[in-house]
Design an enzyme around this catalytic site. Structure first.
Site, mmCIF file in Angstrom:
data_model
loop_
_atom_site.group_PDB
_atom_site.id
_atom_site.type_symbol
_atom_site.label_atom_id
_atom_site.label_comp_id
_atom_site.label_asym_id
_atom_site.label_seq_id
_atom_site.Cartn_x
_atom_site.Cartn_y
_atom_site.Cartn_z
ATOM 1 N N ASP A 60 -12.684 76.375 -22.878
ATOM 2 C CA ASP A 60 -13.004 76.771 -23.906
ATOM 3 C C ASP A 60 -12.373 77.906 -24.531
ATOM 4 O O ASP A 60 -11.707 77.884 -25.613
ATOM 5 C CB ASP A 60 -14.497 76.902 -24.149
ATOM 6 C CG ASP A 60 -15.058 77.020 -25.571
ATOM 7 O OD1 ASP A 60 -14.512 76.356 -26.498
ATOM 8 O OD2 ASP A 60 -15.909 77.783 -25.929
ATOM 9 N N TYR A 119 -21.807 75.635 -18.588
ATOM 10 C CA TYR A 119 -22.564 74.895 -19.609
ATOM 11 C C TYR A 119 -23.366 73.843 -19.234
ATOM 12 O O TYR A 119 -24.182 73.052 -19.967
ATOM 13 C CB TYR A 119 -21.296 73.968 -20.316
ATOM 14 C CG TYR A 119 -20.572 74.860 -21.282
ATOM 15 C CD1 TYR A 119 -19.841 76.063 -20.854
ATOM 16 C CD2 TYR A 119 -20.628 74.466 -22.693
ATOM 17 C CE1 TYR A 119 -18.903 76.556 -21.657
ATOM 18 C CE2 TYR A 119 -19.739 75.243 -23.513
ATOM 19 C CZ TYR A 119 -18.933 76.155 -23.030
ATOM 20 O OH TYR A 119 -18.109 76.847 -23.911
ATOM 21 N N ASP A 163 -7.821 85.814 -15.847
ATOM 22 C CA ASP A 163 -7.288 86.979 -16.411
ATOM 23 C C ASP A 163 -5.947 86.884 -16.497
ATOM 24 O O ASP A 163 -5.232 87.170 -17.606
ATOM 25 C CB ASP A 163 -7.924 88.159 -15.847
ATOM 26 C CG ASP A 163 -7.852 88.108 -14.198
ATOM 27 O OD1 ASP A 163 -7.527 87.258 -13.681
ATOM 28 O OD2 ASP A 163 -8.038 88.933 -13.517
#
Ligand code: ATP
Length: 332
Positions: free
Chosen positions: A226, A122, A202
């Site tokens: 997020d 980000y 994962d």
């Protein structure tokens, strides 16, 4: 008390109307300083974030916002990200808990996600290398990793939680995620009695879908945080229910995890619970936990009756009617 308010767009104005009514019902004397942001503000003022909004936030130190649409792949960059960066709102805190009788395969989910809010992918450092190639730089720093990890450990300590789960992909991104993980190991040494659990992103996704009850406090980088928040929202009934706080050193902005949901905007279909719970987090933050609890209790009670369910929960109750139920419950 003055609170800076950004109603946002899409379902924003509808859920913010509900928020104002519920916050005022707590009996607190609140003055709302209201500003538009994003595409709406651009049309009116020629800027996405008006100067007066900044002045109000800097004076009040506290704000709450509805969702502001971020155009995908083009146009202005995110208003949400811009505010987080400008005020260094480094801790994005998202509690995920099953409420009342909301349909969920997982009755015992009670997780709080601490998401680093200012760096990672980000950082916005993207470069067009050629017409067919683009790069994005992932930024991880020791200072910013340590402060969010500490925030998570402090929360665990205050709440008697014996484990903090750090989520990375340090086996592949050895330098960036490796640094975040190392910071977690260093911070953990100062918190006796709290175990640091290391999980790869994962595997974390699979574990959360299979055994979410095993996790209480999760700390992670911006993008993983997020994605994990939406995943966790899905475990307990969806995005309409999950609140969030963006906290910096001396300024905080509260907002729901969900976006502007344009598919249901203006139809009285939005569930205001997420923004109401964000309001409750705001009240906790400024020392009115009792008032925050009164909102949470009313929501728990109202959502314990399936007749009160909003559309996305499989019910028939609209935003306005749902708000009336909450207000009535608070009166009792
Ligand atoms: P963003 O990228 O801006 O965060 P998003 O891709 O996460 O947005 P949202 O706008 O948050 O998408 O919502 C996804 C879908 O979830 C919506 O289209 C809507 O159907 C549902 N949804 C989101 N918020 C609510 C709500 N408060 N009440 C009911 N349904 C909601």
């Amino acid at each position: 008390m003055k609170i800076t308010l950004i109603p946002g767009d899409g379902i924003g104005p509808e859920i913010i109307k509900s928020l104002k009514a519920v916050m005022e019902k707590t009996g607190l004397d609140i003055t709302w300083e209201e500003y538009v942001a994003g595409a709406d503000a651009y049309k009116k003022t020629g800027t996405y974030l008006p100067e007066e909004l900044f002045q109000s936030l800097e004076k009040n130190k506290i704000g709450i916002k509805g969702p502001v649409t971020t155009p995908i792949g083009e146009g202005f960059s995110s208003v949400n990200v811009a505010l987080r960066k400008k005020y260094d709102l480094y801790a994005n805190i998202r509690p995920v808990k099953r409420i009342g009788k909301v349909p969920s395969l997982y009755p015992n989910v009670d997780i709080i996600i601490f998401r680093e809010n200012t760096e990672d992918l980000y950082a916005g450092i993207e470069k067009q290398i050629s017409p067919t190639e683009a790069h994005s730089i992932k930024v991880i720093t020791q200072e910013k990793s340590i402060r969010i990890i500490k925030k998570a450990f402090d929360y665990a300590k205050e709440h008697g939680i014996e484990k903090v789960t750090v989520v990375t992909k340090a086996n592949i991104m050895k330098l960036t995620d490796g640094l975040f993980l190392q910071c977690a190991r260093d911070v953990a040494k100062n918190y006796k009695g709290i175990q640091l659990e290391e999980v790869l992103i994962d595997n974390m996704c699979m574990q959360l879908v299979m055994h979410p009850e095993n996790y209480k406090v999760i700390v992670t980088e911006n993008l993983y945080g997020d994605i994990l928040s939406d995943l966790c929202a899905g475990l307990v009934g969806g995005l309409g229910l999950i609140p969030g706080a963006n906290i910096g050193e001396n300024l905080a902005i509260f907002e729901a995890v969900h976006g502007s949901a344009p598919d249901i905007a203006g139809k009285d279909l939005a569930n205001p619970t997420a923004i109401l719970l964000s309001g409750a987090m705001l009240l906790d933050y400024i020392g009115h936990e009792d008032k925050g609890n009164s909102i949470r209790k009313a929501i728990e009670k109202v959502l314990s009756n399936t007749d009160n369910f909003t559309y996305e929960l499989g019910g028939k109750v609209g935003t306005r009617e749902f708000t009336t139920c909450i207000l009535k419950e608070m009166e009792r």
